[in-house]
Design a protein around this motif. Structure first.
Motif, PDB file in Angstrom:
ATOM      1  N   THR A 205       0.832  -1.202   0.000  1.00 56.58           N
ATOM      2  CA  THR A 205       0.000   0.000   0.000  1.00 56.58           C
ATOM      3  C   THR A 205       0.864   1.247   0.000  1.00 56.58           C
ATOM      4  OG1 THR A 205      -1.678  -1.204   1.255  1.00 56.58           O
ATOM      5  CG2 THR A 205      -1.878   1.171   1.179  1.00 56.58           C
ATOM      6  N   MET A 206       1.936   1.245   0.779  1.00 55.61           N
ATOM      7  CA  MET A 206       2.842   2.393   0.828  1.00 55.61           C
ATOM      8  C   MET A 206       3.533   2.590  -0.524  1.00 55.61           C
ATOM      9  SD  MET A 206       2.813   3.946   3.710  1.00 55.61           S
ATOM     10  CE  MET A 206       4.387   4.748   3.829  1.00 55.61           C
ATOM     11  N   LYS A 207       3.922   1.496  -1.151  1.00 53.78           N
ATOM     12  CA  LYS A 207       4.587   1.576  -2.442  1.00 53.78           C
ATOM     13  C   LYS A 207       3.625   2.125  -3.499  1.00 53.78           C
ATOM     14  CE  LYS A 207       7.553  -1.095  -5.437  1.00 53.78           C
ATOM     15  NZ  LYS A 207       8.192  -2.363  -5.689  1.00 53.78           N
ATOM     16  N   LEU A 208       2.377   1.678  -3.464  1.00 49.18           N
ATOM     17  CA  LEU A 208       1.364   2.161  -4.399  1.00 49.18           C
ATOM     18  C   LEU A 208       1.088   3.648  -4.170  1.00 49.18           C
ATOM     19  CD1 LEU A 208      -0.710   1.485  -6.607  1.00 49.18           C
ATOM     20  CD2 LEU A 208      -2.321   0.957  -4.779  1.00 49.18           C
ATOM     21  N   LEU A 209       0.996   4.060  -2.928  1.00 49.91           N
ATOM     22  CA  LEU A 209       0.760   5.462  -2.593  1.00 49.91           C
ATOM     23  C   LEU A 209       1.924   6.332  -3.055  1.00 49.91           C
ATOM     24  CD1 LEU A 209      -1.179   7.404  -1.190  1.00 49.91           C
ATOM     25  CD2 LEU A 209       0.021   6.947   0.940  1.00 49.91           C
ATOM     26  N   ARG A 210       3.138   5.869  -2.827  1.00 47.95           N
ATOM     27  CA  ARG A 210       4.331   6.608  -3.234  1.00 47.95           C
ATOM     28  C   ARG A 210       4.388   6.729  -4.762  1.00 47.95           C
ATOM     29  NH1 ARG A 210       8.983   3.574  -1.395  1.00 47.95           N
ATOM     30  NH2 ARG A 210       8.154   4.023   0.671  1.00 47.95           N
ATOM     31  N   THR A 211       4.051   5.663  -5.469  1.00 46.26           N
ATOM     32  CA  THR A 211       4.060   5.675  -6.936  1.00 46.26           C
ATOM     33  C   THR A 211       2.987   6.630  -7.477  1.00 46.26           C
ATOM     34  OG1 THR A 211       4.786   3.373  -6.915  1.00 46.26           O
ATOM     35  CG2 THR A 211       3.924   4.219  -8.985  1.00 46.26           C
ATOM     36  N   ALA A 212       1.825   6.622  -6.868  1.00 45.82           N
ATOM     37  CA  ALA A 212       0.748   7.518  -7.301  1.00 45.82           C
ATOM     38  C   ALA A 212       1.126   8.971  -7.055  1.00 45.82           C
ATOM     39  CB  ALA A 212      -0.541   7.174  -6.571  1.00 45.82           C
ATOM     40  N   ALA A 213       1.744   9.267  -5.913  1.00 42.29           N
ATOM     41  CA  ALA A 213       2.164  10.632  -5.612  1.00 42.29           C
ATOM     42  C   ALA A 213       3.239  11.086  -6.588  1.00 42.29           C
ATOM     43  CB  ALA A 213       2.666  10.726  -4.183  1.00 42.29           C
ATOM     44  N   LEU A 214       4.194  10.218  -6.891  1.00 37.22           N
ATOM     45  CA  LEU A 214       5.251  10.550  -7.838  1.00 37.22           C
ATOM     46  C   LEU A 214       4.669  10.783  -9.230  1.00 37.22           C
ATOM     47  CD1 LEU A 214       8.276  10.867  -8.347  1.00 37.22           C
ATOM     48  CD2 LEU A 214       8.352   8.426  -8.851  1.00 37.22           C
ATOM     49  N   GLY A 215       3.702   9.977  -9.623  1.00 36.57           N
ATOM     50  CA  GLY A 215       3.044  10.154 -10.917  1.00 36.57           C
ATOM     51  C   GLY A 215       2.286  11.469 -10.986  1.00 36.57           C
ATOM     52  N   GLY A 216       1.633  11.851  -9.903  1.00 33.76           N
ATOM     53  CA  GLY A 216       0.908  13.119  -9.863  1.00 33.76           C
ATOM     54  C   GLY A 216       1.839  14.310  -9.966  1.00 33.76           C
ATOM     55  N   VAL A 217       2.950  14.251  -9.239  1.00 31.42           N
ATOM     56  CA  VAL A 217       3.934  15.341  -9.302  1.00 31.42           C
ATOM     57  C   VAL A 217       4.524  15.433 -10.703  1.00 31.42           C
ATOM     58  CG1 VAL A 217       6.207  16.059  -8.466  1.00 31.42           C
ATOM     59  CG2 VAL A 217       4.462  15.316  -6.850  1.00 31.42           C
ATOM     60  N   LEU A 218       4.818  14.298 -11.315  1.00 29.52           N
ATOM     61  CA  LEU A 218       5.361  14.270 -12.659  1.00 29.52           C
ATOM     62  C   LEU A 218       4.367  14.853 -13.670  1.00 29.52           C
ATOM     63  CD1 LEU A 218       7.745  13.363 -14.421  1.00 29.52           C
ATOM     64  CD2 LEU A 218       6.577  11.174 -14.689  1.00 29.52           C
ATOM     65  N   ALA A 219       3.096  14.501 -13.544  1.00 28.49           N
ATOM     66  CA  ALA A 219       2.070  15.020 -14.452  1.00 28.49           C
ATOM     67  C   ALA A 219       1.919  16.528 -14.311  1.00 28.49           C
ATOM     68  CB  ALA A 219       0.742  14.329 -14.184  1.00 28.49           C
ATOM     69  N   LEU A 220       1.930  17.020 -13.083  1.00 28.72           N
ATOM     70  CA  LEU A 220       1.834  18.470 -12.882  1.00 28.72           C
ATOM     71  C   LEU A 220       3.052  19.188 -13.433  1.00 28.72           C
ATOM     72  CD1 LEU A 220       0.311  18.729  -9.293  1.00 28.72           C
ATOM     73  CD2 LEU A 220      -0.746  19.401 -11.445  1.00 28.72           C
ATOM     74  N   GLY A 221       4.217  18.603 -13.236  1.00 29.19           N
ATOM     75  CA  GLY A 221       5.442  19.214 -13.749  1.00 29.19           C
ATOM     76  C   GLY A 221       5.451  19.287 -15.261  1.00 29.19           C
ATOM     77  N   LEU A 222       5.004  18.244 -15.916  1.00 32.66           N
ATOM     78  CA  LEU A 222       4.987  18.245 -17.376  1.00 32.66           C
ATOM     79  C   LEU A 222       3.902  19.154 -17.945  1.00 32.66           C
ATOM     80  CD1 LEU A 222       5.666  14.498 -18.194  1.00 32.66           C
ATOM     81  CD2 LEU A 222       7.213  16.433 -18.490  1.00 32.66           C
ATOM     82  N   SER A 223       2.800  19.307 -17.249  1.00 25.92           N
ATOM     83  CA  SER A 223       1.731  20.171 -17.758  1.00 25.92           C
ATOM     84  C   SER A 223       2.148  21.634 -17.731  1.00 25.92           C
ATOM     85  CB  SER A 223       0.449  19.972 -16.955  1.00 25.92           C
ATOM     86  OG  SER A 223       0.612  20.456 -15.637  1.00 25.92           O
TER      87      SER A 223
END
Length: 78
Positions: A5-23
């Motif tokens: 669960t922690m790994k999934l949460l960390r991956t989702a947070a990293l994906g969100g930050v990456l998406a915001l950065g690219l936008s």
């Protein structure tokens, strides 16, 4: 929390930050291009050249004054 669960949460947070950065990198220039001093917009006509006033500037000014009188609270009737 469990480890998956922690790994999934960390991956989702990293994906969100990456998406915001690219936008933020997608900003395009919105400045119009001017060519040789020519106006590239639509041709404007004078307000009194409409079908309603048929080129009569005095009638247009009278209609404008009448509209302004109707918007003045002191001149309105009860």
């Amino acid at each position: 929390m469990s480890m998956p669960t922690m790994k999934l949460l960390r991956t989702a947070a990293l994906g969100g930050v990456l998406a915001l950065g690219l936008s933020a990198c997608g900003e395009t220039s919105q400045v119009p291009v001017y060519k040789d001093g020519k106006y590239s917009g639509k041709a404007d006509t004078r307000p009194w050249e409409s079908a309603e006033f048929k080129g009569d500037k005095a009638a247009w000014e009278a209609a404008l004054k009448n509209r302004a009188r109707g918007q003045n609270e002191y001149n309105r009737g009860d």
